[in-house]
Design an enzyme around this catalytic site. Structure first.
Site, short mmCIF file in Angstrom:
data_model
loop_
_atom_site.label_atom_id
_atom_site.label_comp_id
_atom_site.label_asym_id
_atom_site.label_seq_id
_atom_site.Cartn_x
_atom_site.Cartn_y
_atom_site.Cartn_z
CB SER A 10 -3.05 -4.85 -10.89
OG SER A 10 -3.03 -5.34 -9.64
CD1 TRP A 23 10.76 1.95 -9.45
CD2 TRP A 23 12.81 0.91 -9.71
NE1 TRP A 23 11.12 1.64 -11.33
CE2 TRP A 23 12.45 2.00 -11.03
CE3 TRP A 23 13.87 1.48 -8.50
CZ2 TRP A 23 13.69 1.74 -12.07
CZ3 TRP A 23 14.67 1.79 -9.49
CH2 TRP A 23 15.18 1.71 -10.74
CE LYS A 24 3.55 -1.14 -4.66
NZ LYS A 24 2.90 -1.76 -4.65
N GLY A 33 3.10 0.16 -10.07
CA GLY A 33 4.02 -0.49 -8.65
C GLY A 33 4.99 -1.88 -9.50
N GLY A 34 4.37 -2.64 -9.48
CA GLY A 34 4.86 -4.23 -9.95
C GLY A 34 5.32 -3.84 -11.41
P1 PGA Z 1 0.49 -2.71 -8.30
O1 PGA Z 1 1.13 -1.33 -7.48
O2 PGA Z 1 1.13 -2.43 -10.02
O3 PGA Z 1 1.67 -3.23 -8.09
O4 PGA Z 1 -0.20 -2.88 -8.44
C1 PGA Z 1 0.50 -0.03 -7.46
C2 PGA Z 1 0.73 0.59 -6.43
O5 PGA Z 1 0.65 0.22 -5.28
O6 PGA Z 1 1.13 1.70 -6.94
#
Ligand code: PGA
Length: 247
Positions: free
Chosen positions: A207, A10-11, A228-229
């Site tokens: 991504s 989730w950052k 991530g996103g």
């Molecule tokens: P992303 O990030 O899926 O938004 O590209 C992946 C990550 O940083 O683990």
């Protein structure tokens, strides 16, 4: 055989309001053939554990020391106490924003293993390094520099995340992913032997979306994804997990 793993990072996103989605994930993927790991901000770990007790949780970083005068930092044992069973280490955003180098990542991974957490160690080249033809060299150096000697299939996961693919919508070709993952597998086997080297899971990250997940999961030595996103919304993450369950 290696169990598949879908990990959500989730950052620095999410407050208590975001925890509602976790029970939806539990319902949709409760008896899944793939493992799930959610890494929310540390502020949400204990509440996430309450909201979705069956979903394994991870932190996004830890300090290499067990305790002490390190304002703002968290130890691996604190993450565990808050409900985590894993921790992401050496993410490229930590390497860039906080100058973390391989030796520091490895020290953190040692601390994670000592505390009984699974270390999810991130590596990956920048666009400049790829264009210079240095991808395998960079990935190999980061792998050997960041992975502790005590790594096993049970306590360590490696995530290959090309820096240029993170949050950009750009994804390497399937051949490029296969090249790196096959190389990393060979490096792990060379260092740890066939049993351990073949047991450590290799995730792809950068991504990953519902539209590209299935083809990425079909690539050799891709054991899942660090997302991530697309892990922030159940409507995006759930089909990615489903693609992994079917891989
Ligand atoms: P992303 O990030 O899926 O938004 O590209 C992946 C990550 O940083 O683990």
């Amino acid at each position: 055989m290696r169990r598949k793993l879908a990990a959500g990072n989730w950052k620095m996103n999410g407050t208590a309001a975001n925890l509602a989605g976790l029970s939806a994930l539990t319902e949709a993927h409760g008896n899944a053939s793939a493992d799930l790991l959610i890494c929310p901000p540390a502020t949400l770990l204990s509440r996430a554990a309450d909201a979705a007790p069956t979903i394994p949780l991870g932190g996004q970083d830890c300090h290499a020391n067990t305790a002490g005068a390190h304002t703002g930092d968290l130890s691996a044992a604190m993450l565990k106490d808050a409900g985590a069973s894993a921790v992401i280490l050496g993410h490229s955003e930590r390497r860039t924003d906080h100058g973390e180098q391989d030796a520091a990542v490895r020290a953190k991974a040692d601390a994670a293993l000592d505390a009984g957490l699974t270390a999810v160690i991130c590596i990956g080249e920048t666009l400049e390094q790829r264009e210079a033809g240095d991808t395998l060299k960079v990935a190999g150096n980061q792998l050997s520099g960041s992975t502790p000697d005590g790594a096993t299939g049970a306590n360590t996961v490696v995530a290959y995340e090309p820096v240029w693919a993170i949050g950009t919508g750009k994804v390497p070709t399937l051949d490029q992913i296969a090249e790196v993952h096959n190389f990393l597998r060979a490096e792990l086997v060379a260092r740890f032997g066939a049993v351990t080297g073949n047991a450590i899971r290799l995730l792809y990250g950068g991504s990953v979306k519902p539209g590209n997940a299935a083809e990425i999961f079909a690539v050799s030595n891709v054991d899942g994804a660090l997302v991530g996103g697309a892990s922030l919304k159940v409507a995006d993450f759930s089909p990615i997990i489903a693609a992994l369950e079917q891989a």
